[in-house]
Motif scaffolding. Structure first.
Motif, PDB file in Angstrom:
ATOM      1  N   LEU A 301     -13.146   8.606 -33.379  1.00 32.38           N
ATOM      2  CA  LEU A 301     -13.653   7.905 -32.203  1.00 32.38           C
ATOM      3  C   LEU A 301     -14.464   6.701 -32.655  1.00 32.38           C
ATOM      4  CD1 LEU A 301     -14.078   7.965 -29.044  1.00 32.38           C
ATOM      5  CD2 LEU A 301     -16.205   9.154 -29.513  1.00 32.38           C
ATOM      6  N   TRP A 302     -14.079   5.533 -32.166  1.00 35.97           N
ATOM      7  CA  TRP A 302     -14.818   4.303 -32.425  1.00 35.97           C
ATOM      8  C   TRP A 302     -15.562   3.981 -31.137  1.00 35.97           C
ATOM      9  CZ3 TRP A 302     -10.722   5.792 -35.087  1.00 35.97           C
ATOM     10  CH2 TRP A 302     -10.571   5.402 -36.420  1.00 35.97           C
ATOM     11  N   ILE A 303     -16.847   3.783 -31.267  1.00 32.33           N
ATOM     12  CA  ILE A 303     -17.646   3.594 -30.064  1.00 32.33           C
ATOM     13  C   ILE A 303     -18.666   2.487 -30.306  1.00 32.33           C
ATOM     14  CG2 ILE A 303     -19.080   5.568 -30.825  1.00 32.33           C
ATOM     15  CD1 ILE A 303     -19.666   6.152 -27.921  1.00 32.33           C
ATOM     16  N   GLY A 304     -18.870   1.659 -29.317  1.00 27.87           N
ATOM     17  CA  GLY A 304     -19.819   0.553 -29.450  1.00 27.87           C
ATOM     18  C   GLY A 304     -21.193   1.082 -29.863  1.00 27.87           C
ATOM     19  N   GLU A 305     -21.841   0.333 -30.784  1.00 25.09           N
ATOM     20  CA  GLU A 305     -23.098   0.789 -31.370  1.00 25.09           C
ATOM     21  C   GLU A 305     -24.172   1.046 -30.312  1.00 25.09           C
ATOM     22  OE1 GLU A 305     -24.980  -0.771 -35.519  1.00 25.09           O
ATOM     23  OE2 GLU A 305     -25.017  -2.152 -33.830  1.00 25.09           O
ATOM     24  N   GLU A 306     -24.055   0.318 -29.199  1.00 26.83           N
ATOM     25  CA  GLU A 306     -25.109   0.457 -28.181  1.00 26.83           C
ATOM     26  C   GLU A 306     -24.736   1.431 -27.080  1.00 26.83           C
ATOM     27  OE1 GLU A 306     -25.601  -3.825 -27.770  1.00 26.83           O
ATOM     28  OE2 GLU A 306     -25.848  -3.388 -29.902  1.00 26.83           O
ATOM     29  N   ARG A 307     -23.553   2.001 -27.184  1.00 26.26           N
ATOM     30  CA  ARG A 307     -23.118   2.844 -26.068  1.00 26.26           C
ATOM     31  C   ARG A 307     -23.566   4.291 -26.249  1.00 26.26           C
ATOM     32  NH1 ARG A 307     -17.772   2.885 -22.465  1.00 26.26           N
ATOM     33  NH2 ARG A 307     -18.399   4.691 -21.257  1.00 26.26           N
ATOM     34  N   PRO A 308     -24.179   4.880 -25.227  1.00 28.35           N
ATOM     35  CA  PRO A 308     -24.517   6.301 -25.333  1.00 28.35           C
ATOM     36  C   PRO A 308     -23.253   7.156 -25.234  1.00 28.35           C
ATOM     37  CG  PRO A 308     -25.046   5.474 -23.142  1.00 28.35           C
ATOM     38  CD  PRO A 308     -24.570   4.292 -23.935  1.00 28.35           C
ATOM     39  N   PHE A 309     -23.370   8.408 -25.626  1.00 31.31           N
ATOM     40  CA  PHE A 309     -22.235   9.325 -25.495  1.00 31.31           C
ATOM     41  C   PHE A 309     -22.256   9.826 -24.052  1.00 31.31           C
ATOM     42  CE2 PHE A 309     -19.148  12.485 -26.732  1.00 31.31           C
ATOM     43  CZ  PHE A 309     -18.556  11.917 -27.846  1.00 31.31           C
ATOM     44  N   ASP A 310     -21.836   8.938 -23.145  1.00 29.26           N
ATOM     45  CA  ASP A 310     -21.967   9.222 -21.723  1.00 29.26           C
ATOM     46  C   ASP A 310     -20.779  10.024 -21.202  1.00 29.26           C
ATOM     47  OD1 ASP A 310     -19.896   7.405 -21.644  1.00 29.26           O
ATOM     48  OD2 ASP A 310     -21.158   5.734 -20.997  1.00 29.26           O
TER      49      ASP A 310
END
Ligand SMILES: [Zn+2]
Length: 574
Positions: A301-310
């Motif tokens: 999983l690649w996720i933006g550094e500022e994104r919470p695990f929402d």
């Protein structure tokens, strides 16, 4: 989704037009046409002494924005090697395009290669002669542009990440081999180490096929590894906005719930391995984006550094994990084609269901996911949206089938029983692909012959409407009709491709009609933006012939429509 193709296409173009490695004078990395005859004999360095099996050695060269790759096949298997292969395109990425200076050799010298037939899922290099007992393949891989798909090889001074399909050129054999994955992150910023779907560490030994090596994630940089159990671990690259321990708990919890639901670990397909890795990359510059894929014995999983695990990311993660069973351990096939409505639609259905049941999301998040995935399925969709339609119709069918089975059995049985029966059959027959009739027979047993027969007509042929009862999602969600924006071109797009191009199938009252487009108008030029969603902000431009001159018509391809929405009931609000 197992991968998104929507935003990956520009990457393929970028790579195909890709420039040679900047400032690189290393012969091992100079661009070489793999089809060109090999250079005259030159003194080759001695081959390293390695154990039997397959060794993949990855050495990041951040100063050149490149990765040096060595693949060694040692032992009796080496002499049987005839071809090398890499995915032709995977998630829209052309792996071969990023490879530079491919050299194939054995203890005796360079082995000439030539491209295999231009067909099939892999690009092939055919070896010009049989290797001796040590086949060595070396090349460089250029880091993909920053804005390219996350699954491609990305490398800078701090880190490396990529999926094997996009950069590993491997001997083609279906035999499991003793594999060593060696990641040498020495040139990266201090504190870097390596990890892959096979485990964390600079030299990981496993038994795997080359296909499994390709279907794996590779990481290097400052890593954090969290063990959930002996068999499950989370490897994290980067500094995410979420709390790793809590995230691991969320993922393993949902994963265990899926395993309970589907009767344990998958018993067929690629992801049967008992150990499992969650590889998470917190990516600077990815903003609110996220991209996930189930990759054999791991989930990337690649996720933006500022994104919470929402909630949306949680649902996406559960979706990928459900592919271990749905679309992984069992697939439905008709006329030689995987039925995407099953693999994807059922994964959509189960992802939100499990996430809610395990209290990983709230009722409002569940309603938002219903809206995202079902709203337009009950409204009319334009013909181009077939793949989106597969997701949506599949999810709608899963929900309708679940509700019908529950009703007919007085709550005793559900869609879960049908999916388990499919998984049992796939395991018993030792194959992942089952005909659509496998599900049809199960539906007939639960709901009668007519419903079983209708499956092919409705889902494979795409006829008729699938309707959901008011209580399809239980007592907390109800259906409401509201007005909503949808994408609408306003005429039959195929009419632009005819010669001469003449407008057909104009939709009365559409934005196109209001802008002055008419049925039968002769089109001199047209521009239809690629973005096909309700948030279109680029206008369609069509130049029609008008009394010997061209008249330009511009409009936004958006319409207001009555759509069905699912909403949480007030008393269930969280
Ligand atoms: Zn999927």
């Amino acid at each position: 989704m197992r991968f998104t193709s929507k935003n990956l296409f520009p990457l393929a173009l970028a790579l195909l037009g890709g420039a040679a490695l900047p400032g690189c004078s290393d012969s091992a990395s100079a661009p070489v046409d793999p089809a060109a005859p090999t250079r005259p004999a030159e003194p080759l360095p001695p081959l390293p002494s390695l154990p039997d099996g397959l060794t993949v050695r990855l050495t990041p060269r951040p100063e050149r924005s490149a990765l040096d790759v060595e693949v060694h096949l040692v032992g009796p298997e080496a002499a049987r090697a005839k071809e090398l292969g890499i995915a032709r395109t995977w998630a829209g990425i052309d792996g071969m395009a990023a490879l530079r200076g491919i050299r194939v050799r054995d203890g005796e010298g360079v082995i000439p290669t030539q491209p295999g037939p231009d067909e099939g899922p892999d690009r092939i290099l055919v070896l010009g002669r049989a290797p001796t007992s040590h086949l060595a393949i070396t090349y460089g891989v250029v880091s993909a542009p920053k804005d390219a798909a996350r699954f491609a090889l990305h490398l800078d001074r701090e880190r490396l990440s990529g999926v094997g399909h996009t950069f590993l050129l491997l001997p083609r054999t279906n035999e499991p081999l003793d594999v060593h994955v060696q990641i040498r992150p020495g040139a990266l910023a201090p504190g870097a180490s390596g990890a892959s779907s096979f485990g964390a560490g600079d030299d990981v030994e496993e038994n795997a096929t080359p296909a499994e090596l390709a279907n794996a994630v590779y990481l290097a940089g400052r890593l954090r590894t969290l063990d959930a159990s002996e068999k499950e671990r989370l490897v994290l690259l980067g500094r995410p906005a979420f709390e790793p321990e809590a995230t691991l708990a969320t993922i393993t919890h949902a994963h265990a719930a899926l395993a309970r639901l589907f009767g344990g670990a998958p018993r067929s397909g690629a992801a049967t391995s008992a150990s499992f890795s969650y590889l998470l990359v917190a990516e600077p510059g990815l903003g609110k984006g996220h991209d996930g894929a189930l990759l054999g014995r791991s989930f990337g999983l690649w996720i933006g550094e500022e994104r919470p695990f929402d909630a949306a990311v949680t649902i996406a993660a559960v979706h990928e994990l459900s592919h271990r069973w749905i679309g992984g351990a069992v697939r439905l096939v008709a006329e030689g084609h995987e039925q995407v409505w099953f693999s994807e639609g059922f994964a959509v259905h189960y992802a939100r269901k499990i996430a809610l049941a395990e209290k990983r999301i709230g009722a409002r998040d569940f309603a938002a996911d219903l809206e995202r995935t079902l709203v337009n399925a009950e409204a009319e969709l334009p013909a181009h949206a077939r793949s989106r339609k597969d997701y949506q119709r599949g999810a709608l069918y899963a929900a309708a089938l679940d509700a019908a089975v529950r009703k007919a059995s007085g709550g005793e049985r559900s869609l879960d029983d049908l999916v388990r029966a499919l998984l049992d059959r796939a395991a018993a027959e030792k194959k992942t692909d089952l005909p659509v009739s496998a599900l049809g027979e199960l539906v007939a047993r639960e709901l009668g012959a007519a419903r079983g027969e209708e499956l092919d007509w409705v889902m494979v042929r795409g006829h008729g409407e699938i309707t959901l009862d008011e209580g399809a999602f239980g007592s907390c969600f109800h259906r409401a009709r509201t007005k909503s924006k949808v994408y609408e071109l306003g005429f039959d797009e195929a009419s632009l491709r005819r010669t001469p191009a003449m407008i057909r199938g104009l939709v009365a009252g559409s934005a196109a009609a209001r802008a002055g487009l008419e049925d039968g108008a002769l089109v001199l030029a047209s521009k239809v933006p690629a973005g096909r969603d309700e948030d279109a902000d680029e206008p369609v431009e069509i130049v029609v012939a008008d009394r010997g001159r061209g008249r330009k018509i511009r409009y936004l391809p958006v319409a207001e429509r009555q759509v069905v929405r699912w909403a949480e009931k007030t008393r269930c609000r969280d």
